[in-house]
Scaffold this motif. Structure first.
Motif, PDB file in Angstrom:
ATOM      1  N   LEU A   1      -3.923   6.609   1.007  1.00 47.89           N
ATOM      2  CA  LEU A   1      -4.826   6.161   2.062  1.00 47.89           C
ATOM      3  C   LEU A   1      -4.032   5.539   3.200  1.00 47.89           C
ATOM      4  O   LEU A   1      -2.985   4.933   2.975  1.00 47.89           O
ATOM      5  CB  LEU A   1      -5.820   5.131   1.515  1.00 47.89           C
ATOM      6  CG  LEU A   1      -6.789   5.615   0.440  1.00 47.89           C
ATOM      7  CD1 LEU A   1      -7.628   4.449  -0.076  1.00 47.89           C
ATOM      8  CD2 LEU A   1      -7.678   6.734   0.942  1.00 47.89           C
ATOM      9  N   SER A   2      -4.568   5.641   4.402  1.00 43.68           N
ATOM     10  CA  SER A   2      -3.986   4.985   5.572  1.00 43.68           C
ATOM     11  C   SER A   2      -4.790   3.727   5.843  1.00 43.68           C
ATOM     12  O   SER A   2      -5.975   3.792   6.181  1.00 43.68           O
ATOM     13  CB  SER A   2      -4.066   5.901   6.798  1.00 43.68           C
ATOM     14  OG  SER A   2      -3.326   7.065   6.583  1.00 43.68           O
ATOM     15  N   PHE A   3      -4.149   2.575   5.675  1.00 37.63           N
ATOM     16  CA  PHE A   3      -4.841   1.303   5.843  1.00 37.63           C
ATOM     17  C   PHE A   3      -4.907   0.926   7.306  1.00 37.63           C
ATOM     18  O   PHE A   3      -4.001   1.233   8.078  1.00 37.63           O
ATOM     19  CB  PHE A   3      -4.151   0.222   5.014  1.00 37.63           C
ATOM     20  CG  PHE A   3      -4.341   0.454   3.547  1.00 37.63           C
ATOM     21  CD1 PHE A   3      -5.386  -0.151   2.883  1.00 37.63           C
ATOM     22  CD2 PHE A   3      -3.515   1.312   2.848  1.00 37.63           C
ATOM     23  CE1 PHE A   3      -5.593   0.075   1.537  1.00 37.63           C
ATOM     24  CE2 PHE A   3      -3.713   1.555   1.504  1.00 37.63           C
ATOM     25  CZ  PHE A   3      -4.758   0.938   0.845  1.00 37.63           C
TER      26      PHE A   3
ATOM     27  N   ALA B   1      -8.941  -4.243   1.262  1.00 37.26           N
ATOM     28  CA  ALA B   1      -8.434  -3.586   2.470  1.00 37.26           C
ATOM     29  C   ALA B   1      -9.418  -2.506   2.902  1.00 37.26           C
ATOM     30  O   ALA B   1     -10.282  -2.087   2.137  1.00 37.26           O
ATOM     31  CB  ALA B   1      -7.062  -2.958   2.191  1.00 37.26           C
TER      32      ALA B   1
ATOM     33  N   TYR C   1      -5.002   6.163  -4.649  1.00 36.42           N
ATOM     34  CA  TYR C   1      -6.271   5.493  -4.877  1.00 36.42           C
ATOM     35  C   TYR C   1      -7.319   6.505  -5.304  1.00 36.42           C
ATOM     36  O   TYR C   1      -7.331   7.644  -4.837  1.00 36.42           O
ATOM     37  CB  TYR C   1      -6.730   4.758  -3.610  1.00 36.42           C
ATOM     38  CG  TYR C   1      -5.832   3.600  -3.301  1.00 36.42           C
ATOM     39  CD1 TYR C   1      -6.148   2.332  -3.767  1.00 36.42           C
ATOM     40  CD2 TYR C   1      -4.647   3.771  -2.596  1.00 36.42           C
ATOM     41  CE1 TYR C   1      -5.300   1.257  -3.522  1.00 36.42           C
ATOM     42  CE2 TYR C   1      -3.802   2.707  -2.351  1.00 36.42           C
ATOM     43  CZ  TYR C   1      -4.128   1.456  -2.808  1.00 36.42           C
ATOM     44  OH  TYR C   1      -3.298   0.405  -2.581  1.00 36.42           O
TER      45      TYR C   1
ATOM     46  N   GLN D   1      -6.443  -2.219  10.272  1.00 34.91           N
ATOM     47  CA  GLN D   1      -6.867  -3.601  10.450  1.00 34.91           C
ATOM     48  C   GLN D   1      -8.382  -3.625  10.411  1.00 34.91           C
ATOM     49  O   GLN D   1      -9.040  -2.912  11.160  1.00 34.91           O
ATOM     50  CB  GLN D   1      -6.365  -4.148  11.798  1.00 34.91           C
ATOM     51  CG  GLN D   1      -4.881  -4.347  11.848  1.00 34.91           C
ATOM     52  CD  GLN D   1      -4.409  -5.440  10.903  1.00 34.91           C
ATOM     53  OE1 GLN D   1      -5.124  -6.405  10.637  1.00 34.91           O
ATOM     54  NE2 GLN D   1      -3.209  -5.283  10.382  1.00 34.91           N
ATOM     55  N   ALA D   2      -8.930  -4.450   9.532  1.00 31.02           N
ATOM     56  CA  ALA D   2     -10.377  -4.439   9.335  1.00 31.02           C
ATOM     57  C   ALA D   2     -11.129  -5.273  10.354  1.00 31.02           C
ATOM     58  O   ALA D   2     -12.289  -5.008  10.626  1.00 31.02           O
ATOM     59  CB  ALA D   2     -10.709  -4.923   7.926  1.00 31.02           C
TER      60      ALA D   2
ATOM     61  N   ALA E   1      -9.456   1.348   4.585  1.00 31.53           N
ATOM     62  CA  ALA E   1      -8.607   2.510   4.826  1.00 31.53           C
ATOM     63  C   ALA E   1      -9.411   3.551   5.577  1.00 31.53           C
ATOM     64  O   ALA E   1     -10.642   3.487   5.649  1.00 31.53           O
ATOM     65  CB  ALA E   1      -8.104   3.083   3.508  1.00 31.53           C
ATOM     66  N   ARG E   2      -8.703   4.484   6.107  1.00 39.63           N
ATOM     67  CA  ARG E   2      -9.351   5.561   6.829  1.00 39.63           C
ATOM     68  C   ARG E   2      -8.778   6.882   6.334  1.00 39.63           C
ATOM     69  O   ARG E   2      -7.571   7.020   6.143  1.00 39.63           O
ATOM     70  CB  ARG E   2      -9.083   5.399   8.315  1.00 39.63           C
ATOM     71  CG  ARG E   2      -9.923   6.267   9.173  1.00 39.63           C
ATOM     72  CD  ARG E   2      -9.728   5.916  10.619  1.00 39.63           C
ATOM     73  NE  ARG E   2     -10.795   6.572  11.335  1.00 39.63           N
ATOM     74  CZ  ARG E   2     -11.315   6.141  12.424  1.00 39.63           C
ATOM     75  NH1 ARG E   2     -10.868   5.031  12.960  1.00 39.63           N
ATOM     76  NH2 ARG E   2     -12.274   6.798  13.015  1.00 39.63           N
TER      77      ARG E   2
ATOM     78  N   VAL F   1     -11.301  -0.572  -0.053  1.00 40.79           N
ATOM     79  CA  VAL F   1     -10.495  -0.721  -1.260  1.00 40.79           C
ATOM     80  C   VAL F   1     -10.898  -2.029  -1.921  1.00 40.79           C
ATOM     81  O   VAL F   1     -10.811  -3.095  -1.307  1.00 40.79           O
ATOM     82  CB  VAL F   1      -8.990  -0.700  -0.933  1.00 40.79           C
ATOM     83  CG1 VAL F   1      -8.160  -0.905  -2.195  1.00 40.79           C
ATOM     84  CG2 VAL F   1      -8.618   0.612  -0.241  1.00 40.79           C
TER      85      VAL F   1
ATOM     86  N   ASN G   1       0.810  -1.216   0.000  1.00 39.08           N
ATOM     87  CA  ASN G   1       0.000   0.000   0.000  1.00 39.08           C
ATOM     88  C   ASN G   1       0.841   1.263   0.000  1.00 39.08           C
ATOM     89  O   ASN G   1       0.315   2.351  -0.127  1.00 39.08           O
ATOM     90  CB  ASN G   1      -0.904   0.014   1.234  1.00 39.08           C
ATOM     91  CG  ASN G   1      -1.765  -1.216   1.287  1.00 39.08           C
ATOM     92  OD1 ASN G   1      -2.232  -1.679   0.262  1.00 39.08           O
ATOM     93  ND2 ASN G   1      -1.955  -1.760   2.467  1.00 39.08           N
TER      94      ASN G   1
END
Length: 160
Positions: free
Chosen positions: A105-107, A127, A8, A109-110, A129-130, A138, A3
């Motif tokens: 984007l800042s990924f 993924a 994006y 943990q989902a 992102a926030r 994503v 990432n």
């Protein structure tokens, strides 16, 4: 998925924000018209001539189980070119309720959160992102393409 250093392109589908790698985006334009394909799967809205190429138009809102309006005049079309291993890239276009921006984007943990995607379609999210207070899903375009190809094959075999 690496990432870092990737931008994006984000867009709205229903009430959710989604993104795809900007390197796959060929063009974005306002919806004009398309040619419906009789007896096609519900999320395959038809085809459109984009700069001399006949391109399938996919309504991810329908694929993801949202209840979109059939009125497309206020939507945008995102023309994508998706590379395939040792094959010619595939060009498809997706319908978006609105387009947003290109950004890094800042990924995060989902975990097990669905973020508004029906459980069966969470496979299409690569993924989470926030950006500020907003969550962005994503999309995994390879999985989406494989699913569509499989669905089309099943429909062909069933004579639909």
């Amino acid at each position: 998925m690496d990432n870092r250093n990737a931008d994006y392109f984000s867009f709205m589908l229903g009430k959710g924000m989604f993104a795809v790698p900007v390197m796959y985006v060929k063009e974005v334009f306002e919806f004009t018209s398309l040619t419906p394909v009789p007896n096609s799967l519900g999320y395959l809205r038809g085809v459109m001539n984009i700069r001399g190429s006949v391109v399938s138009i996919i309504d991810l809102r329908k694929l993801f189980g949202f209840n979109p309006s059939d009125e497309l005049s206020e939507t945008s079309v995102i023309d994508l070119e998706i590379p395939r291993n040792n094959e010619k890239p595939i060009e498809i276009a997706i319908i978006a309720d609105s387009v947003d921006v290109v950004s890094g984007l800042s990924f995060i943990q989902a975990g097990s959160a669905s973020y508004g995607i029906p459980e069966g379609q969470s496979q299409f999210v690569r993924a989470v992102a926030r950006r500020g207070d907003e969550f962005i899903l994503v999309l995994d375009l390879d999985k989406i393409l494989r699913f569509i190809e499989s669905d089309v094959d099943k429909a062909d075999k069933a004579g639909i």
